[in-house]
Motif scaffolding. Structure first.
Motif, short mmCIF file in Angstrom:
data_model
loop_
_atom_site.label_atom_id
_atom_site.label_comp_id
_atom_site.label_asym_id
_atom_site.label_seq_id
_atom_site.Cartn_x
_atom_site.Cartn_y
_atom_site.Cartn_z
N ALA A 1 99.57 -1.72 -0.44
CA ALA A 1 98.39 -0.90 -0.75
C ALA A 1 98.51 -0.23 -2.11
O ALA A 1 97.51 -0.11 -2.83
N ALA A 2 99.70 0.20 -2.47
CA ALA A 2 99.90 0.86 -3.76
C ALA A 2 101.39 0.91 -4.06
O ALA A 2 102.22 0.85 -3.15
N ALA B 1 102.09 0.85 -10.50
CA ALA B 1 102.64 -0.40 -11.03
C ALA B 1 101.97 -1.60 -10.37
O ALA B 1 101.43 -1.51 -9.27
N LEU B 2 102.06 -2.74 -11.06
CA LEU B 2 101.53 -3.99 -10.50
C LEU B 2 102.58 -4.72 -9.67
O LEU B 2 102.24 -5.55 -8.83
N VAL B 3 103.87 -4.42 -9.92
CA VAL B 3 104.96 -5.13 -9.25
C VAL B 3 106.17 -4.21 -9.11
O VAL B 3 106.39 -3.32 -9.94
N GLU B 4 106.94 -4.45 -8.08
CA GLU B 4 108.26 -3.83 -7.88
C GLU B 4 109.14 -4.89 -7.25
O GLU B 4 108.70 -5.61 -6.35
N LEU C 1 107.16 -6.85 -4.37
CA LEU C 1 106.00 -6.13 -3.89
C LEU C 1 104.93 -6.20 -4.97
O LEU C 1 105.20 -5.86 -6.13
N LEU C 2 103.75 -6.67 -4.60
CA LEU C 2 102.66 -6.84 -5.56
C LEU C 2 101.49 -5.94 -5.19
O LEU C 2 101.13 -5.84 -4.01
N LYS C 3 100.89 -5.34 -6.18
CA LYS C 3 99.68 -4.55 -5.96
C LYS C 3 98.54 -5.47 -5.54
O LYS C 3 97.71 -5.10 -4.72
N ASN C 4 98.55 -6.70 -6.09
CA ASN C 4 97.49 -7.65 -5.79
C ASN C 4 98.11 -9.04 -5.62
O ASN C 4 98.68 -9.58 -6.56
#
Length: 126
Positions: free
Chosen positions: A109-110, A115-118, A78-81
């Protein structure tokens, strides 16, 4: 039988969930934020460093369960961007090579704690 897996070498759950659950010879890892378990903080605001920290947390949980990255069969990133995909993928490729796990990657979306990644994973245990 369902067994809970916990290790102090990865961040504690920040909600009502387990770091991982073992069912038979399958291990289901919760999404790992890039939290350093020693400090409780992100290593930086850099996607590469955050990706590496998330994967180090996964490695620690796998080790606690008696397995390793070579037994991972599926991940979800999962990426923030989504524009961070290439940089994340570069680091991810340092951890997984040869027969790599199946993977999906999404922009969300968040993420918790901004965080930037999960990264979550499913692995097999011998």
């Amino acid at each position: 039988m369902i067994n809970k897996i916990d290790t102090a070498k990865a961040p504690a759950a920040i909600g009502p969930y387990s770091q991982a659950i073992k069912v038979g010879n399958t291990l289901y890892l919760s999404g790992q934020l890039p939290i350093d378990p020693a400090t409780g903080e992100f290593p930086s605001e850099d996607i590469k460093e955050q990706t590496a920290r998330s994967l180090e947390n996964i490695k620690a949980i796998l080790a606690e369960a008696g397995t390793n990255l070579t037994k991972v069969v599926k991940t979800t990133v999962l990426l923030k961007n989504i524009s961070d995909f290439a940089a994340m993928n570069e680091v991810y490729g340092e951890y997984f090579n040869g027969t790599c796990p199946a993977r999906a990657a999404y922009q969300v979306a968040a993420l918790p704690k901004d965080a930037l990644v999960e990264i979550e994973a499913i692995a097999m245990i011998d």
